[in-house]
Design an enzyme around this catalytic site. Structure first.
Site, mmCIF file in Angstrom:
data_model
loop_
_atom_site.group_PDB
_atom_site.id
_atom_site.type_symbol
_atom_site.label_atom_id
_atom_site.label_comp_id
_atom_site.label_asym_id
_atom_site.label_seq_id
_atom_site.Cartn_x
_atom_site.Cartn_y
_atom_site.Cartn_z
ATOM 1 N N ILE A 169 0.830 -1.197 0.000
ATOM 2 C CA ILE A 169 0.000 0.000 0.000
ATOM 3 C C ILE A 169 0.872 1.257 0.000
ATOM 4 O O ILE A 169 1.532 1.576 0.991
ATOM 5 C CB ILE A 169 -0.954 0.015 1.213
ATOM 6 C CG1 ILE A 169 -1.729 -1.313 1.291
ATOM 7 C CG2 ILE A 169 -1.891 1.202 1.123
ATOM 8 C CD1 ILE A 169 -2.454 -1.693 0.021
ATOM 9 N N GLN A 291 31.058 8.080 -30.653
ATOM 10 C CA GLN A 291 29.837 7.677 -31.341
ATOM 11 C C GLN A 291 28.959 6.767 -30.481
ATOM 12 O O GLN A 291 27.725 6.869 -30.511
ATOM 13 C CB GLN A 291 30.185 6.976 -32.657
ATOM 14 C CG GLN A 291 28.968 6.668 -33.521
ATOM 15 C CD GLN A 291 29.343 5.986 -34.820
ATOM 16 O OE1 GLN A 291 29.968 4.931 -34.800
ATOM 17 N NE2 GLN A 291 28.966 6.589 -35.946
ATOM 18 N N GLU A 375 0.587 -1.170 -10.556
ATOM 19 C CA GLU A 375 -0.549 -0.794 -11.422
ATOM 20 C C GLU A 375 -0.725 -1.766 -12.586
ATOM 21 O O GLU A 375 -1.202 -1.393 -13.660
ATOM 22 C CB GLU A 375 -0.396 0.627 -11.962
ATOM 23 C CG GLU A 375 -0.144 1.688 -10.930
ATOM 24 C CD GLU A 375 -1.108 1.629 -9.778
ATOM 25 O OE1 GLU A 375 -2.314 1.495 -10.008
ATOM 26 O OE2 GLU A 375 -0.651 1.701 -8.631
#
Length: 393
Positions: A169, A291, A375
């Site tokens: 939670i 690069q 989620e």
């Protein structure tokens, strides 16, 4: 968001922010960089909930940002909300999830499913930042199977009696109101669920230990337990049996918040890596001239921009009032995985310094991982997307 027209293609470009959105972005960015970023490492190291950050968000009228003024909100759109979450995450992921869990996972369902009395009594103080919210869905043995909830709610006269526990939670110990999804009839599975607003201090409502987490370590994550906890029926959102609908709708909005958080984590880490590449020298020149580093920076920023646009796209769908489950899953899946890829590359750019806490990118990498999990995991997002694609086939 404004719609402009390209002079080259005569096609609509829908990603330009309005003046108000840009102003709020700049304001929140200034606050986050000045007040939240300098203490983010300390919050992480000490597992400290930054209550002062919450107080500043409340003083800035951000705690009810996408809700009507009559309930203490700012009546702004969800794109603006996503922008705020991203700016917070760039500075401090702990603060962004504290804020997102409050707005997306607690205020939003009260606004969507609550009656007028509940909006005045529960939502308004939360929008004003006087009260903080938390969302209680996961359980020790259920994981992603929300319909298998074993936390029970038995209606007795004008109260439900809650028994059971909830895990993971966010805002756990710090919140004032908790949206709890509980089971009224285990035989009915998802059709037996109920959504209840439970107030801190209720009889039989206790907290477990704070979790020792990999990332977002200051966000006060814990288990909560209910032992014959009475909850007034007046605190039920929607109707008995609607708990699953409340939970799934809430997760849709929550996933946009986590997508925005993931974008912010990735962008924040990238910003540090870019600066470092302009300062760190090796083999007689700045590492940004090599690069290999140029390609990493280019690939990361391209993916971050794409994740941001997916997040805005989902936010616009939410503002239009259409079903946005697919858009939210797209944004959450892609942004979370971009955050993980990008932060790993940022650590690589820093080399050995990226692996120690003297520099911030290792924290961003640890914070990024949870966005692939909470989620709804990335695997769940793929299932959501696929099931929507295959409907009607």
């Amino acid at each position: 968001m404004q719609t402009t027209t390209s002079t080259l293609t005569n096609s609509p470009i829908t990603f330009q922010l309005t003046e108000d959105q840009a102003l709020i972005r700049d304001t929140v960015r200034e606050i986050a960089e000045a007040e939240f970023a300098p203490k983010a490492a300390e919050v992480d190291q000490k597992h400290r909930f930054p209550r002062e950050n919450w107080d500043l968000l409340a003083a800035s009228d951000l705690c009810g940002l996408p809700f009507p003024e009559e309930y203490g909100g700012a009546n702004l759109d969800h794109v603006t909300y996503a922008i705020v979450v991203e700016e917070l995450a760039k500075a401090c992921a702990t603060t962004s999830v504290m804020y997102s869990a409050h707005v997306s996972l607690t205020c939003a369902p009260v606004f969507t499913f609550g009656n007028e009395e509940q909006k005045q009594r529960i939502l308004k103080p939360m929008c004003l930042g006087e009260k903080m919210g938390a969302f209680c869905l996961s359980e020790p043995g259920t994981g992603s199977d929300s319909a298998a909830a074993t936390c029970t709610a038995v209606l007795k006269d004008d109260h439900f009696i809650l028994n059971g526990s909830k895990n993971w939670i966010t805002n756990g110990i710090e919140a004032d109101w908790y949206l709890v999804i509980a089971q009224t009839d285990t035989a009915k599975r998802h059709k037996g669920l109920v959504a209840l607003m439970v107030e801190k201090g209720s009889e039989g409502f206790t907290f477990g230990k704070l979790e020792d987490k990999l990332g977002i370590r200051g966000s006060s994550t814990c288990q909560i337990m209910f032992d014959n906890t009475p909850v007034p029926k007046a605190n039920m959102l929607a109707e008995q049996g609607d708990g699953f609908k409340v939970a799934m709708s809430t997760l849709d909005g929550g996933r946009i918040g986590i997508a925005a958080q993931a974008v912010g984590i990735a962008q924040g880490a990238w910003n540090h890596a870019l600066r470092y590449s302009k300062e760190r020298a090796a083999f007689g020149k700045l590492i940004g001239e090599f690069q290999a580093i140029k390609h990493m920076l280019a690939e990361m920023q391209t993916e971050i921009d794409a994740a941001r646009l997916l997040t805005y796209h989902a936010s616009v769908a939410q503002d239009l009032g259409k079903k946005f489950t697919m858009e939210a899953a797209h944004a959450k899946l892609y942004a979370a995985e971009v955050a993980m890829r990008s932060t790993v590359k940022c650590v690589q750019i820093f080399g050995g310094y990226g692996y120690v806490s003297d520099y911030p990118v290792e924290r961003y990498m640890r914070d990024a991982k949870i966005t692939e999990i909470y989620e709804g995991t990335s695997e769940i997002q793929r299932l959501v997307i696929a099931s929507n694609l295959l409907k009607g086939i």
